[in-house]
Design an enzyme around this catalytic site. Structure first.
Site, PDB file in Angstrom:
ATOM      1  N   HIS A  93       7.260  -6.963   8.418  1.00 58.26           N
ATOM      2  CA  HIS A  93       7.754  -7.724   9.567  1.00 58.26           C
ATOM      3  C   HIS A  93       7.077  -7.277  10.863  1.00 58.26           C
ATOM      4  O   HIS A  93       6.709  -8.088  11.698  1.00 58.26           O
ATOM      5  CB  HIS A  93       9.276  -7.622   9.666  1.00 58.26           C
ATOM      6  CG  HIS A  93       9.977  -8.562   8.729  1.00 58.26           C
ATOM      7  ND1 HIS A  93      10.112  -8.283   7.383  1.00 58.26           N
ATOM      8  CD2 HIS A  93      10.538  -9.781   8.914  1.00 58.26           C
ATOM      9  CE1 HIS A  93      10.736  -9.298   6.797  1.00 58.26           C
ATOM     10  NE2 HIS A  93      11.001 -10.224   7.700  1.00 58.26           N
ATOM     11  N   LYS A 137      20.444  -7.768   2.336  1.00 57.55           N
ATOM     12  CA  LYS A 137      21.835  -7.331   2.234  1.00 57.55           C
ATOM     13  C   LYS A 137      22.314  -6.821   3.577  1.00 57.55           C
ATOM     14  O   LYS A 137      21.515  -6.436   4.427  1.00 57.55           O
ATOM     15  CB  LYS A 137      21.989  -6.267   1.162  1.00 57.55           C
ATOM     16  CG  LYS A 137      21.524  -4.882   1.536  1.00 57.55           C
ATOM     17  CD  LYS A 137      21.809  -3.915   0.390  1.00 57.55           C
ATOM     18  CE  LYS A 137      21.130  -2.572   0.625  1.00 57.55           C
ATOM     19  NZ  LYS A 137      21.874  -1.697   1.526  1.00 57.55           N
TER      20      LYS A 137
END
Lengths: 384, 205
Positions: free
Chosen positions: B37, B116
């Site tokens: 990212h 998550k």
């Protein structure tokens, strides 16, 4: 017959109250050629000076015995054994335990302990039928069985491997450290562990799970004449949910007593939400300094979930906090539900009068910890 | 009854989803976590793509449109014929990608993020703006999820390390729960608010 063997070994082992059939069976199976039918077997428990020889020429000897390595009493995976490194130190003959450490890592990574699995199974019943919470728990339990069957890691984040080594007088820490690092490299190659050691600032992965103070190894010399190694695999997601409170502080007004501890633990559990892979287990260290307090908190995660605290006040608080945290309604994975933690385990340390630390170590549901005992020629790997 | 989501996923598919829905994802998706990212942000979104990264950019640009980023650092093995295979592949904590996620969604046309722990306001706004959802996988269920990874197709930026690289994988019926939808709803926000209220009640008792 294997079962018999397990029980006898386990009975002999220290601090072992209950056989854990699967893990000990694996250790037994690994003991090539050994069994009740082997003439040398009965002597497995003899004093160190009195070891006999098995029918295939393998000595039924203590792991310390210099001839153990030369016989055929090797583990089933002995073909990849590192060269024998016998050490004569302080009267002990230290055998290379690398291969046992690899098995310990495999067991911890792939075979969840029965106390945790039972707690998860119980939790399924308490959650609402067909809820996301119940679905998460059922998926978790399926995954646990699948990992055990396939020998694959329960969770891909095999975490920081944290070793606790208890060893007799005269054994070399340097040698054990080398063997632990070697075992970690082998286990990484075999994909029991993910390469997890990255340089702090550059983020560069060492590729084999070793590095500066990685893996973590705690050493304790003890008066017994055998070695015990505990291993905990501490995943990063749960580790990030740990917390430390200096009580009181400007941001956290609380009393320096058990009520302050309760407030800190509840606060940490609420802040964690489902992020640490709830339902988790909380280890709590009270007192000490910032470092010892957290070490004590993590040690609590080795306790069996069903045990009781010897300190009545802490025992009552452990049970109360377990109940109250579940009342927060965070639930498995933070989907909402009644199971936010599977247990809370606490211990206290002496502190300086000026400080009062409450440290909380958060362990995810994949509470992977195992114990390896090498004693009088028998090797056991089991859940706490 | 679980909703089937097949890559390429349309905006219409996404807008039909609501918090709490169970979904099964099928198709070619990419793993990407912290290093990935930061890399996408620094090189492609904030920066002008350097020549050395052009090839990776083209692959990501074509592959991520209508597809999924999975926050996962897998354990990867090799089969006898030298092919990569996912041994364990559960989700990692998503919140670490909060500074990047909305921009990555917008730039690459990502329709879903699997991870998550949920994400926060910027990503939630990004989901609404770009027509995307956040899907929560079961943390720690690594072996089970690895079973739904049918094929490892390729890997990019392996120099980030095995967990941090972009793995291009084909999944079938990957089970998830929608916890942030494209209408501004977040299950995580609701649970956080409710549990904080309950905490005050417990502390007052």
């Amino acid at each position: 017959m294997q079962g018999n063997l397990s029980r006898r070994r386990l009975k002999d082992g220290p601090g072992i109250e209950r056989p854990e059939p699967r893990a000990s069976a694996r250790a037994d199976a690994a003991m090539s050629g050994m069994g009740p039918g082997t003439p040398g077997f009965a002597r497995d428990y003899c004093p160190m000076r009195d070891y006999g020889e098995g029918e295939h020429g393998q000595a039924a000897v203590s792991p310390w015995h210099p001839e153990r390595d030369t016989g055929k009493l090797l583990l089933a995976h002995a073909t990849r054994k590192t060269p024998s490194k016998m050490r004569r130190l302080g009267g002990f003959h230290m055998q290379d335990i690398t291969e046992h450490l690899v098995e310990l890592i495999k067991s911890a990574s792939t075979d969840l302990g029965p106390d945790v699995q039972n707690a998860l199974s119980t939790a399924v019943e308490t959650e609402e039928k067909d809820s996301a919470a119940q679905g998460a728990l059922l998926t978790i339990l399926d995954n646990v069985e699948m990992s055990r069957k396939t020998g694959r890691p329960i969770c891909q984040d095999t975490g920081t491997p944290i070793f606790y080594v208890w060893y007799p007088v005269g054994v070399s820490q340097l040698q054990i450290r080398k063997q632990v690092k070697a075992a970690v490299r082998i286990a990484t190659e075999k994909t029991y562990l993910r390469p997890n050691a990255v340089e702090a600032l550059s983020g560069k992965n060492s590729g084999d799970n070793t590095g500066e103070d990685f893996p973590t190894i705690h050493f304790d010399e003890w008066e017994h004449d055998y070695v015990k190694v505990g291993l905990m695999l501490k995943g990063g997601g749960s580790e990030n949910c740990g917390a430390q409170y200096s009580v009181p502080s400007q941001d956290f007004p609380a009393a320096r007593d058990i009520t302050g501890v309760r407030k800190a633990v509840l606060d940490a559990a609420c802040k964690a939400q489902g992020l640490g892979c709830a339902p988790g287990i909380l280890g709590v260290g009270i007192g000490g300094d910032r470092a010892t307090s957290m070490i004590k908190a993590k040690e609590q995660l080795f306790r069996r979930l069903t045990d009781s605290n010897e300190d009545a006040e802490l025992d009552a608080m452990e049970k109360r906090l377990h109940r109250e945290i579940n009342e927060l309604g965070i639930g498995p994975m933070g989907f909402g539900g009644k199971t936010t933690v599977l247990g809370v385990k606490m211990a206290q340390l002496h502190r300086v009068p000026a400080s009062f630390f409450v440290s909380i170590a958060y362990m995810c549901w994949a509470d992977r910890r195992k114990l390896l005992t090498i004693k009088n020629g028998s090797v056991t790997i089991e859940a706490p | 009854m679980a909703v089937k989501l097949t890559v390429p996923i349309s905006e219409e598919d996404i807008r039909a989803l609501k918090v709490g829905d169970q979904v099964l994802v099928t198709g070619v998706i990419f793993t990407g976590r912290d290093a990935a990212h930061k890399y996408m942000m620094d090189n492609f979104i904030k920066g002008t793509c350097p020549d050395s990264e052009k090839e990776t950019y083209d692959v990501l640009k074509a592959g991520l449109a209508g597809s999924v980023i999975y926050h996962c650092g897998p354990v990867v093995g090799k089969t006898n014929d030298g092919k990569h295979t996912f041994v364990a592949a559960g989700p990692t904590t998503s919140i670490r990608e909060e500074p990047y996620q909305a921009d990555v969604m917008g730039h690459f046309g990502v329709r879903a993020v699997i991870g998550k722990g949920g994400m926060r306001d910027r990503t939630l706004a990004g989901c609404k703006e770009h027509g995307a959802v956040y899907l929560h996988a079961i943390g720690g269920a690594a072996t089970l999820i690895a079973e739904s990874v049918k094929e490892v197709l390729d890997v990019y930026k392996l120099d980030f390390g095995v967990p941090e690289a972009f793995w291009k994988i084909r999944v079938e019926d990957f089970p998830c729960v929608v916890t942030m939808d494209s209408h501004g709803e977040s299950l995580h926000d609701k649970i956080r608010t409710d549990s904080q209220k309950k905490l005050q009640e417990i502390l007052a008792s």
